[in-house]
Design a protein around this motif. Structure first.
Motif, mmCIF file in Angstrom:
data_model
loop_
_atom_site.group_PDB
_atom_site.id
_atom_site.type_symbol
_atom_site.label_atom_id
_atom_site.label_comp_id
_atom_site.label_asym_id
_atom_site.label_seq_id
_atom_site.Cartn_x
_atom_site.Cartn_y
_atom_site.Cartn_z
ATOM 1 N N ILE A 1 0.840 -1.203 0.000
ATOM 2 C CA ILE A 1 0.000 0.000 0.000
ATOM 3 C C ILE A 1 0.873 1.250 0.000
ATOM 4 O O ILE A 1 0.629 2.196 -0.753
ATOM 5 C CB ILE A 1 -0.964 -0.008 1.210
ATOM 6 N N ILE A 2 1.903 1.249 0.819
ATOM 7 C CA ILE A 2 2.810 2.400 0.879
ATOM 8 C C ILE A 2 3.506 2.602 -0.466
ATOM 9 O O ILE A 2 3.606 3.729 -0.964
ATOM 10 C CB ILE A 2 3.828 2.217 2.022
ATOM 11 N N VAL A 3 3.962 1.514 -1.077
ATOM 12 C CA VAL A 3 4.629 1.605 -2.380
ATOM 13 C C VAL A 3 3.672 2.156 -3.435
ATOM 14 O O VAL A 3 4.046 3.014 -4.245
ATOM 15 C CB VAL A 3 5.189 0.227 -2.800
ATOM 16 N N ALA A 4 2.433 1.690 -3.426
ATOM 17 C CA ALA A 4 1.452 2.151 -4.411
ATOM 18 C C ALA A 4 1.150 3.638 -4.238
ATOM 19 O O ALA A 4 1.099 4.387 -5.221
ATOM 20 C CB ALA A 4 0.173 1.331 -4.295
ATOM 21 N N GLY B 1 4.090 5.631 -5.377
ATOM 22 C CA GLY B 1 4.151 5.598 -6.838
ATOM 23 C C GLY B 1 3.204 6.599 -7.470
ATOM 24 O O GLY B 1 3.551 7.267 -8.449
ATOM 25 N N ILE B 2 2.024 6.723 -6.910
ATOM 26 C CA ILE B 2 1.052 7.686 -7.439
ATOM 27 C C ILE B 2 1.525 9.117 -7.189
ATOM 28 O O ILE B 2 1.437 9.974 -8.072
ATOM 29 C CB ILE B 2 -0.343 7.421 -6.836
ATOM 30 N N VAL B 3 2.059 9.377 -6.014
ATOM 31 C CA VAL B 3 2.590 10.718 -5.714
ATOM 32 C C VAL B 3 3.750 11.044 -6.654
ATOM 33 O O VAL B 3 3.844 12.152 -7.193
ATOM 34 C CB VAL B 3 3.027 10.810 -4.233
ATOM 35 N N PHE B 4 4.632 10.071 -6.872
ATOM 36 C CA PHE B 4 5.758 10.247 -7.788
ATOM 37 C C PHE B 4 5.264 10.556 -9.198
ATOM 38 O O PHE B 4 5.793 11.441 -9.877
ATOM 39 C CB PHE B 4 6.622 8.980 -7.772
ATOM 40 N N VAL C 1 1.682 0.697 -12.609
ATOM 41 C CA VAL C 1 2.214 -0.262 -11.636
ATOM 42 C C VAL C 1 1.496 -0.108 -10.297
ATOM 43 O O VAL C 1 1.119 -1.105 -9.662
ATOM 44 C CB VAL C 1 3.741 -0.084 -11.478
ATOM 45 N N SER C 2 1.278 1.121 -9.876
ATOM 46 C CA SER C 2 0.572 1.356 -8.612
ATOM 47 C C SER C 2 -0.857 0.831 -8.678
ATOM 48 O O SER C 2 -1.360 0.263 -7.703
ATOM 49 C CB SER C 2 0.565 2.849 -8.281
ATOM 50 N N SER C 3 -1.502 0.995 -9.817
ATOM 51 C CA SER C 3 -2.870 0.489 -9.977
ATOM 52 C C SER C 3 -2.910 -1.029 -9.915
ATOM 53 O O SER C 3 -3.817 -1.605 -9.301
ATOM 54 C CB SER C 3 -3.458 0.961 -11.304
ATOM 55 N N ILE C 4 -1.945 -1.670 -10.531
ATOM 56 C CA ILE C 4 -1.883 -3.136 -10.482
ATOM 57 C C ILE C 4 -1.703 -3.609 -9.041
ATOM 58 O O ILE C 4 -2.349 -4.565 -8.602
ATOM 59 C CB ILE C 4 -0.756 -3.663 -11.396
ATOM 60 N N ILE C 5 -0.853 -2.927 -8.295
ATOM 61 C CA ILE C 5 -0.649 -3.285 -6.888
ATOM 62 C C ILE C 5 -1.944 -3.112 -6.099
ATOM 63 O O ILE C 5 -2.335 -3.982 -5.314
ATOM 64 C CB ILE C 5 0.494 -2.446 -6.272
ATOM 65 N N LEU C 6 -2.632 -1.999 -6.316
ATOM 66 C CA LEU C 6 -3.878 -1.754 -5.586
ATOM 67 C C LEU C 6 -4.968 -2.752 -5.977
ATOM 68 O O LEU C 6 -5.730 -3.213 -5.119
ATOM 69 C CB LEU C 6 -4.344 -0.318 -5.810
ATOM 70 N N ILE C 7 -5.051 -3.113 -7.245
ATOM 71 C CA ILE C 7 -6.037 -4.113 -7.677
ATOM 72 C C ILE C 7 -5.723 -5.465 -7.036
ATOM 73 O O ILE C 7 -6.624 -6.164 -6.562
ATOM 74 C CB ILE C 7 -6.073 -4.207 -9.219
#
Length: 132
Positions: A9-12, A15-18, A113-119
């Motif tokens: 969750i933190i990585v995702a 990633g979105i902020v980045f 990539v962040s979306s894939i992690i969240l899904i």
């Protein structure tokens, strides 16, 4: 929730902020290396004080069109504006457009990539909820 899920969750989120920070820069970037050092030095000579420690150049697009953001090795940042008649900077602009990487594309990849992690996390939570 497992530790790995919290880390994901933190990585995702990071990633979105980045990605949004890259979108706000709106530009094409090049890293200055041995291949393009001569062109950068020749083009920026007289425009900035020290051309030896330039590490990255971003050519602005959209709202930042015609803007060169120059990053130095010690964290210093300078901004130049390309106007008509600046032939040396015009050559550099052409080189950046042909050989640079678009920051928006990197932002889209980061959001993907962040979306894939969240899904994955949503599916994981749904599957574990149904097991209970």
């Amino acid at each position: 929730m497992k530790k790995i899920n919290c880390i994901l969750i933190i990585v995702a989120v990071l990633g979105i902020v980045f990605a949004f920070s890259l979108f706000s820069k709106e530009g094409i970037a090049i890293n200055v290396n041995s291949k393009n050092k001569d062109l950068v030095s020749k083009s920026l000579n007289g425009e900035i004080e020290n051309t030896d420690d330039v590490t990255k150049i971003i050519l602005g697009q959209g709202w930042h069109s015609g803007e060169l953001t120059i990053y130095h090795s010690l964290g210093k940042t300078e901004t130049l504006y390309i106007t008509e008649g600046m032939f040396n900077l015009g050559e550099l602009e052409k080189y950046i457009r042909e050989n640079g990487y678009n920051l928006d594309n990197i932002g889209f990849i980061s959001i993907g990539v962040s979306s894939i992690i969240l899904i994955y996390l949503l599916i994981y939570m749904y599957v574990n909820k149904n097991k209970s």
